[in-house]
Scaffold this motif. Structure first.
Motif, PDB file in Angstrom:
ATOM      1  N   TYR A   1      -2.395   9.117  12.138  1.00  0.00           N
ATOM      2  CA  TYR A   1      -2.428   8.162  11.037  1.00  0.00           C
ATOM      3  C   TYR A   1      -1.452   7.031  11.339  1.00  0.00           C
ATOM      4  CZ  TYR A   1      -3.979  12.533   8.884  1.00  0.00           C
ATOM      5  OH  TYR A   1      -4.594  13.711   8.620  1.00  0.00           O
TER       6      TYR A   1
ATOM      7  N   ASP B   1       0.818  -1.221   0.000  1.00  0.00           N
ATOM      8  CA  ASP B   1       0.000   0.000   0.000  1.00  0.00           C
ATOM      9  C   ASP B   1       0.847   1.264   0.000  1.00  0.00           C
ATOM     10  OD1 ASP B   1       1.065  -0.192   2.478  1.00  0.00           O
ATOM     11  OD2 ASP B   1      -0.816   0.114   3.578  1.00  0.00           O
TER      12      ASP B   1
ATOM     13  N   SER C   1       2.735   2.517   2.174  1.00  0.00           N
ATOM     14  CA  SER C   1       2.594   3.293   3.406  1.00  0.00           C
ATOM     15  C   SER C   1       3.922   3.829   3.905  1.00  0.00           C
ATOM     16  CB  SER C   1       1.941   2.431   4.496  1.00  0.00           C
ATOM     17  OG  SER C   1       2.709   1.247   4.716  1.00  0.00           O
TER      18      SER C   1
ATOM     19  N   GLU D   1      -8.324   6.452   1.473  1.00  0.00           N
ATOM     20  CA  GLU D   1      -7.800   6.793   2.799  1.00  0.00           C
ATOM     21  C   GLU D   1      -6.825   7.962   2.712  1.00  0.00           C
ATOM     22  OE1 GLU D   1      -6.026   3.493   4.695  1.00  0.00           O
ATOM     23  OE2 GLU D   1      -7.819   2.219   4.620  1.00  0.00           O
ATOM     24  N   VAL D   2      -5.901   7.896   1.711  1.00  0.00           N
ATOM     25  CA  VAL D   2      -4.894   8.965   1.570  1.00  0.00           C
ATOM     26  C   VAL D   2      -5.560  10.292   1.253  1.00  0.00           C
ATOM     27  CG1 VAL D   2      -2.916   9.750   0.233  1.00  0.00           C
ATOM     28  CG2 VAL D   2      -3.102   7.350   0.874  1.00  0.00           C
ATOM     29  N   GLU D   3      -6.580  10.249   0.402  1.00  0.00           N
ATOM     30  CA  GLU D   3      -7.247  11.487  -0.001  1.00  0.00           C
ATOM     31  C   GLU D   3      -8.261  11.970   1.030  1.00  0.00           C
ATOM     32  OE1 GLU D   3      -8.844  10.442  -3.778  1.00  0.00           O
ATOM     33  OE2 GLU D   3      -6.972  10.836  -4.864  1.00  0.00           O
TER      34      GLU D   3
ATOM     35  N   PRO E   1       2.638  11.221   2.259  1.00  0.00           N
ATOM     36  CA  PRO E   1       1.244  11.168   1.760  1.00  0.00           C
ATOM     37  C   PRO E   1       1.111  11.476   0.269  1.00  0.00           C
ATOM     38  CG  PRO E   1       1.352  12.306   3.858  1.00  0.00           C
ATOM     39  CD  PRO E   1       2.762  12.063   3.464  1.00  0.00           C
ATOM     40  N   GLU E   2       1.734  12.561  -0.208  1.00  0.00           N
ATOM     41  CA  GLU E   2       1.531  12.950  -1.602  1.00  0.00           C
ATOM     42  C   GLU E   2       2.158  11.926  -2.551  1.00  0.00           C
ATOM     43  OE1 GLU E   2       0.117  15.131  -4.756  1.00  0.00           O
ATOM     44  OE2 GLU E   2      -0.332  15.305  -2.619  1.00  0.00           O
TER      45      GLU E   2
ATOM     46  N   ARG F   1       2.683   8.809  -1.844  1.00  0.00           N
ATOM     47  CA  ARG F   1       1.858   7.594  -1.736  1.00  0.00           C
ATOM     48  C   ARG F   1       0.608   7.709  -2.594  1.00  0.00           C
ATOM     49  NH1 ARG F   1      -1.515   5.428   3.526  1.00  0.00           N
ATOM     50  NH2 ARG F   1      -1.976   3.332   2.705  1.00  0.00           N
ATOM     51  N   ARG F   2      -0.019   8.896  -2.572  1.00  0.00           N
ATOM     52  CA  ARG F   2      -1.224   9.086  -3.394  1.00  0.00           C
ATOM     53  C   ARG F   2      -0.912   8.897  -4.876  1.00  0.00           C
ATOM     54  NH1 ARG F   2      -3.299  12.473  -6.658  1.00  0.00           N
ATOM     55  NH2 ARG F   2      -1.538  13.904  -6.471  1.00  0.00           N
TER      56      ARG F   2
ATOM     57  N   TYR G   1       2.000  13.384  11.181  1.00  0.00           N
ATOM     58  CA  TYR G   1       1.256  12.157  11.497  1.00  0.00           C
ATOM     59  C   TYR G   1       0.830  12.100  12.964  1.00  0.00           C
ATOM     60  CZ  TYR G   1       1.969   9.691   7.067  1.00  0.00           C
ATOM     61  OH  TYR G   1       1.920   9.288   5.746  1.00  0.00           O
TER      62      TYR G   1
ATOM     63  N   TRP H   1      -7.258   2.176  -0.447  1.00  0.00           N
ATOM     64  CA  TRP H   1      -6.085   2.856   0.115  1.00  0.00           C
ATOM     65  C   TRP H   1      -5.977   4.279  -0.396  1.00  0.00           C
ATOM     66  CZ3 TRP H   1      -2.857  -2.041  -1.168  1.00  0.00           C
ATOM     67  CH2 TRP H   1      -2.979  -2.977  -0.128  1.00  0.00           C
TER      68      TRP H   1
END
Length: 570
Positions: free
Chosen positions: A508, A349, A351, A429-431, A355-356, A358-359, A554, A426
């Protein structure tokens, strides 16, 4: 060249004129051969030019190919920037530019080299024919001249013989001792010689007239005609080489507009370079999504240091005979969390990414899966149509032969759709469209709650206010997260542990897979031992054995401003 054969009147001077005629043919033969040599030299020049053009075009194509990005490589991804796109356009235009040099070579070969080579062969044949006719005419006039000379000598001899016979007759006629029969015989002999002389004279006169006529035709008709043909042949050669030189320039001129377009396209590509756009693409590619650190609060050391109840309980928990984990540098500095990268593959995922990033990775994975689904569906549609054809026309094939493949495609599509749903979850979740679902994190929170009674109520309240609505203590067979030992353990064995300066709550889930980081679960309560110093990372401690860095964005930090060691970096 016809003027070379002009005669000097009717007076017959064959030896002088014949010799001059032959000399002129020799001169012309040498000159026309020189002209052919010049033509062949020009053909060789153009041929070498075409070879140079081909070699240049080949080198340009190889150069363009050498710097083309390799397919399905990292280098190909770099060509999304405007500067690299302009460079790629330059390479493509250079390929077209090379093509124009190939056109130059082809046109020069067909329009100049090929045509002139054929013309040289024709020219050699024509030249050979003209000089053959000239030599034939010379031989003919020489034969006539020899006949004239023979007739003249015979006439001269017969005249001398007739004169001697006449003198002998007169001598015999005057001699009284000679018989009449001898005189008559001498008279008849003189008459015979005289007749022979008259016949030789008539023959000589006829031969002379014929020779004069032949000579006139030779010098005023045949030779001028041959010289005129040679002159025309030579002039055509000169005109032809001039036309070829003009074609030589025109072939180059014809491709100038296309070469100009290639250069215009290169200029256009160069003008399309946008530094702002390239900079923005770099920003989009590498931005982490972390929030900038907040302002540092002022700590007033003149106030008496007091511990809060929660901090005292946390301190007491450390004072029960257990020592803090020795995890810190000799200079009390912060370990950079990216000293060493994990050699293994990252989590499915993503992780472990900011965040950006990962998205973006999740969105890219979803797009790839959708493409795979579309490809499988296209194959299924094609096989379905084939099956319909087989059903309608059994002689073309067995419809049952595609059922197995159709079933495989259906299973593949279903698996891919499940994968898409998983990655879209997933991504949501990020967004922020769905709350994160992580039972493992909740189990870790439960373990923490059992070990730290002072933080239980706080953790429970946070969980009750979480988007899930409630928390259930569940047992699972999943493996608990473990933090691998680092290369720095030996270095910190003799160091004093950093004091606790507050607590924090994990907003998170964070998978700490790099050196110096620690994994946390959403809702988990932890100790803060070092605040963010402006790089986006906060150092925390879970228990006596686990501490490390987590992204500041986080966690939610609750600092005890009266705690000893707080804000030590000010």
């Amino acid at each position: 060249m016809a003027e070379l054969s002009s005669a000097g009147g009717m007076e017959f001077k064959p030896k002088r004129q014949g010799s001059s005629d032959k000399d002129q043919f020799d001169n012309l033969e040498k000159h026309t051969q020189w002209g052919i040599d010049v033509l062949e030299k020009y053909i060789k020049f153009v041929k070498e030019r075409t070879e140079i053009e081909l070699s240049y075009a080949k080198q340009l194509r190889n150069l363009s190919k050498k710097y083309q990005p390799k397919k399905n490589s990292k280098e190909e991804e770099e060509y999304r920037y405007t500067s690299t796109k302009a460079f790629l356009a330059t390479l493509n235009e250079m390929n077209d530019y090379a093509g124009q040099h190939e056109v130059i070579s082809e046109n020069m070969t067909s329009l100049i080299t090929g045509e002139l080579t054929r013309y040289v062969q024709e020219l050699k044949q024509e030249r050979k024919s003209h000089f053959h006719d000239g030599r034939k005419a010379q031989q003919h006039i020489e034969t006539c001249w020899k006949q004239l000379e023979a007739s003249k000598r015979r006439f001269e001899r017969d005249c001398k013989e007739a004169d001697r016979a006449q003198q002998y007759f007169e001598k015999m006629d005057a001699d009284i001792n000679v018989t009449k029969a001898d005189v008559e015989k001498a008279r008849q002999q003189a008459q015979l010689r005289h007749q022979m002389a008259e016949d030789s004279k008539a023959e000589y006169s006829s031969t002379l007239q014929k020779f004069n006529s032949e000579q006139h035709d030779h010098y005023y008709t045949h030779i001028p005609n041959i010289f005129q043909k040679i002159q025309e042949m030579e002039e055509r050669r000169i005109v032809r080489i001039g036309e070829s030189m003009k074609t030589f320039a025109e072939v180059d001129r014809q491709v100038i507009p296309i070469i100009g377009k290639c250069l215009d396209e290169i200029t256009k590509a160069a003008e399309s370079v946008d530094h702002k756009s390239d900079s923005q693409m770099v920003i989009e590619a590498f931005k982490s999504g972390f929030e900038p650190p907040g302002d540092i609060d002022f700590e007033d050391f003149t106030q008496p240091m007091k511990r809060t109840i929660s901090e005292s309980s946390l301190s007491n928990s450390r004072g029960d005979g257990k020592s803090e984990p020795k995890f810190g540098s000799k200079s009390k500095g912060k370990l950079w969390p990216f000293i060493k990268k994990n050699k293994g593959a990252g989590p499915e995922d993503f992780s472990n990414l900011p965040p950006e990033q990962r998205r973006k990775k999740l969105q890219q994975k979803v797009d790839e899966l959708n493409k795979d689904i579309q490809k499988e569906m296209d194959q299924r549609d094609a096989l379905t149509k084939m099956k319909d054809v087989y059903i309608k026309n059994p002689q073309m094939g067995d419809a049952a032969s595609v059922d197995h493949r159709l079933a495989e495609l259906g299973q593949n599509i279903e698996k891919l759709r499940l994968e898409v749903q998983k990655f879209e979850g997933w991504l949501a979740e990020v967004e922020g469209r769905l709350p994160p679902r992580n039972e493992q994190a909740r189990r870790q929170s439960g373990l923490y709650e059992a070990q730290n009674t002072s933080a239980v109520n706080s953790c429970a309240q946070d969980r009750e206010s979480s988007p899930d609505g409630s928390y259930t203590e569940e047992q699972s067979q999943e493996t608990e997260m473990k933090i691998p030992a680092t290369d720095f353990d030996d270095e910190f064995d003799d160091e004093e542990p950093l004091p606790t300066i507050g607590t924090c709550k994990a907003l998170y889930t964070f998978e700490g897979q790099n050196e110096g980081t620690i994994s946390v679960a959403e809702g988990e309560m932890l100790y803060v031992i070092e605040e963010d110093k402006g790089d986006g990372w906060t150092r925390i401690r879970r228990n006596e054995d686990e501490e490390g860095y987590v992204p500041t964005s986080y966690v939610e930090v609750y600092l005890d401003k009266n705690a000893k060691g707080a804000m030590t970096y000010i």
